[in-house]
Scaffold this active site. Structure first.
Site, PDB file in Angstrom:
ATOM      1  N   ARG A   8      38.361  36.322  41.343  1.00  0.00           N
ATOM      2  CA  ARG A   8      38.798  36.315  39.942  1.00  0.00           C
ATOM      3  C   ARG A   8      40.184  35.673  39.824  1.00  0.00           C
ATOM      4  NH1 ARG A   8      37.311  41.938  40.346  1.00  0.00           N
ATOM      5  NH2 ARG A   8      35.283  42.380  39.414  1.00  0.00           N
ATOM      6  N   LYS A  36      41.342  45.916  48.042  1.00  0.00           N
ATOM      7  CA  LYS A  36      41.733  44.556  47.642  1.00  0.00           C
ATOM      8  C   LYS A  36      42.550  43.851  48.711  1.00  0.00           C
ATOM      9  CE  LYS A  36      40.311  43.363  44.502  1.00  0.00           C
ATOM     10  NZ  LYS A  36      38.908  42.900  44.309  1.00  0.00           N
ATOM     11  N   GLY A  37      42.311  44.226  49.950  1.00  0.00           N
ATOM     12  CA  GLY A  37      43.020  43.569  51.044  1.00  0.00           C
ATOM     13  C   GLY A  37      42.171  42.524  51.748  1.00  0.00           C
ATOM     14  N   GLY A  38      40.854  42.604  51.575  1.00  0.00           N
ATOM     15  CA  GLY A  38      39.933  41.697  52.256  1.00  0.00           C
ATOM     16  C   GLY A  38      38.930  42.430  53.114  1.00  0.00           C
ATOM     17  N   THR A  39      38.710  43.717  52.826  1.00  0.00           N
ATOM     18  CA  THR A  39      37.813  44.526  53.656  1.00  0.00           C
ATOM     19  C   THR A  39      36.362  44.065  53.569  1.00  0.00           C
ATOM     20  OG1 THR A  39      37.577  46.152  51.869  1.00  0.00           O
ATOM     21  CG2 THR A  39      39.292  46.554  53.504  1.00  0.00           C
ATOM     22  N   SER A  92      45.948  41.971  42.264  1.00  0.00           N
ATOM     23  CA  SER A  92      44.505  41.876  42.461  1.00  0.00           C
ATOM     24  C   SER A  92      43.807  43.154  42.024  1.00  0.00           C
ATOM     25  CB  SER A  92      44.208  41.588  43.936  1.00  0.00           C
ATOM     26  OG  SER A  92      42.823  41.563  44.169  1.00  0.00           O
ATOM     27  N   ARG A 148      47.668  43.356  53.094  1.00  0.00           N
ATOM     28  CA  ARG A 148      47.972  42.148  52.347  1.00  0.00           C
ATOM     29  C   ARG A 148      49.311  42.342  51.646  1.00  0.00           C
ATOM     30  NH1 ARG A 148      43.859  40.388  47.461  1.00  0.00           N
ATOM     31  NH2 ARG A 148      44.671  38.307  47.019  1.00  0.00           N
ATOM     32  N   HIS A 185      43.844  35.558  38.662  1.00  0.00           N
ATOM     33  CA  HIS A 185      44.844  36.572  38.310  1.00  0.00           C
ATOM     34  C   HIS A 185      45.514  36.234  36.978  1.00  0.00           C
ATOM     35  CE1 HIS A 185      45.488  37.911  42.779  1.00  0.00           C
ATOM     36  NE2 HIS A 185      44.275  38.151  42.318  1.00  0.00           N
TER      37      HIS A 185
END
EC number: 2.8.2.-
Length: 419
Positions: free
Chosen positions: A372, A164-167, A253, A245, A374
């Site tokens: 999504r 959930k960091g943007g990978t 997230s 993040r 939060h």
């Protein structure tokens, strides 16, 4: 005299042209059967295929620079000079003439047999396929050539975290680059499938050409204790990418994703504390533990120097994707091909998407699992979590030599945000 007289009668009745054709056909038939007698040792179809592939390999050095310039020209990066056009036209013309001579030879010499006819058909099909490849865009050309003539290799770079960091956004942006070939799905080799062996792992990788990088991404590697040692034993010089993040935002997230799959789980506030009255944070909860980046990085630094690691800011990947991509491309030793021209901001999702390719009717944006809304989290919980993470963040800044400035963010994390 009788012989000569009979010969003269024969030649007088039969035109010389027909006699010549008859003699020629006998010669061709003799040559054909001579070739067929040693067919097994010659293995004609295979050898012809080797010649065909060999021609592609020798011409690769000629076309590689042209491909790069064609790609750049199509994206508006550089101009194709007149000399380049002349070279390209001349090379393609010579290439086409050589192919035509090969096809004609096959048709005239090998047509009498089914096996030879099949070889000709195969070769013709291959040539037609190659022509189709040269008529497509540069990215398609590399993809087609790679699938037919590339080689599966173990990855030279891995996106190891964090969840959930943007990978996924980073991987999809990297896959735009013509010199990057990456697995779409997460292999989970070094944490779940290690017993299957490196051959199994290699077979999952896409085929690559010389100069291309093989990559994969599995964010759970970063928090897996034995992953650093296992990756080090595979390749000591591998390049590792970690997308980080703000750990508070990342935890929310993470919870949001789990909530979408299991609506019956307790609230975020309940899971985050062992005892909320006393303010005791439950660091054993995976959603919170992942965000203690310094703890996990320490394990990786036992096996890899910082020079082989690159840290991507998940926040900057959203507000300035081109800037972060420039740094990643530099780290991987790639040309800066993926730039701001490839991105646009999607207001609905709240993050950048890749602009649609010219041959596609839809933009390349991340799926429904991204973006999504939060859930609303109590402001006091957000404040306590920021306080909990602060010393670990400071340690992480010192270890990496980078200040991600998470402490400067407002406590407005409690408002609805986009993932």
């Amino acid at each position: 005299m009788a012989f000569w007289s009979s010969t003269s009668v024969f030649t007088s009745k039969v035109p010389r042209k027909i006699l010549f054709m008859f003699t020629l056909s006998l010669s061709v038939t003799y040559l054909f059967y001579s070739l067929m007698s040693c067919y097994n040792s010659l293995q004609f179809p295979l050898q012809e295929n080797y010649v065909y592939q060999g021609r592609l390999v020798t011409e690769e050095t000629t076309f590689v620079t042209l491909r790069e310039k064609l790609y750049s020209a199509s994206q508006g990066f550089t101009e194709f000079t007149e000399a380049d056009r002349t070279t390209a036209v001349s090379t393609v013309k010579d290439h086409a003439e050589a192919e035509q001579r090969t096809v004609e030879w096959i048709r005239t010499q090998a047509s009498p047999t089914k096996s030879a006819a099949a070889a000709a058909a195969y070769h013709t099909t291959a040539l037609e396929r190659e022509h189709q490849e040269f008529s497509t865009t540069d990215s398609e050309l590399r993809m087609n050539c790679t699938s037919d003539y590339g080689e599966k290799k173990l990855p030279q770079a891995i996106i190891i975290g964090v969840k959930k960091g943007g990978t996924r956004a980073l991987l999809e942006a990297l896959r735009v680059h013509p010199d990057v070939r990456a697995v779409g799905n997460e292999p989970h080799f070094f944490d779940r499938n290690y017993e299957k062996g490196l051959d199994w792992y290699r077979d999952l990788m896409p085929s690559t050409l010389e100069g291309q990088i093989t990559m994969e991404k599995t964010p759970s590697y970063f928090v897996t204790n034995h992953a650093p040692k296992r990756i080090h034993s595979m390749a000591r010089d591998i390049k590792l990418i970690i997308v980080v993040r703000n750990p508070v935002t990342r935890a929310i997230s993470d919870y949001t994703q789990t909530l979408s799959k299991k609506p019956e789980i307790p609230t975020f506030e309940v899971l985050a504390f062992k005892n909320r009255t006393l303010g005791l944070i439950d660091a054993s909860w995976s959603a919170l533990r992942i965000g203690i980046y310094a703890l996990h990085l320490e394990s990786w630094m036992q096996y890899f120097p910082l020079s082989q690691m690159h840290f991507v800011s998940g926040e900057r990947l959203i507000v300035d994707p081109a800037g972060e991509m420039a740094k990643v491309q530099d780290f991987l030793g790639l040309k800066r091909i993926v730039t701001d021209k490839h991105f646009y901001f999607n207001k609905t999702k709240g993050f950048p998407c890749l602009k649609k390719p010219e041959d596609s009717s839809t933009p390349r944006c991340l799926g429904k699992s991204k973006g999504r809304t939060h859930p609303k989290i109590d402001a006091d919980v957000i404040r306590r979590l920021h306080k909990f993470y602060k010393p670990f963040n400071m340690m992480f800044y010192q270890m990496t030599g980078q200040n991600f400035e998470w402490e400067l963010e407002d406590d407005s994390e409690s408002r609805s945000s986009q993932d």
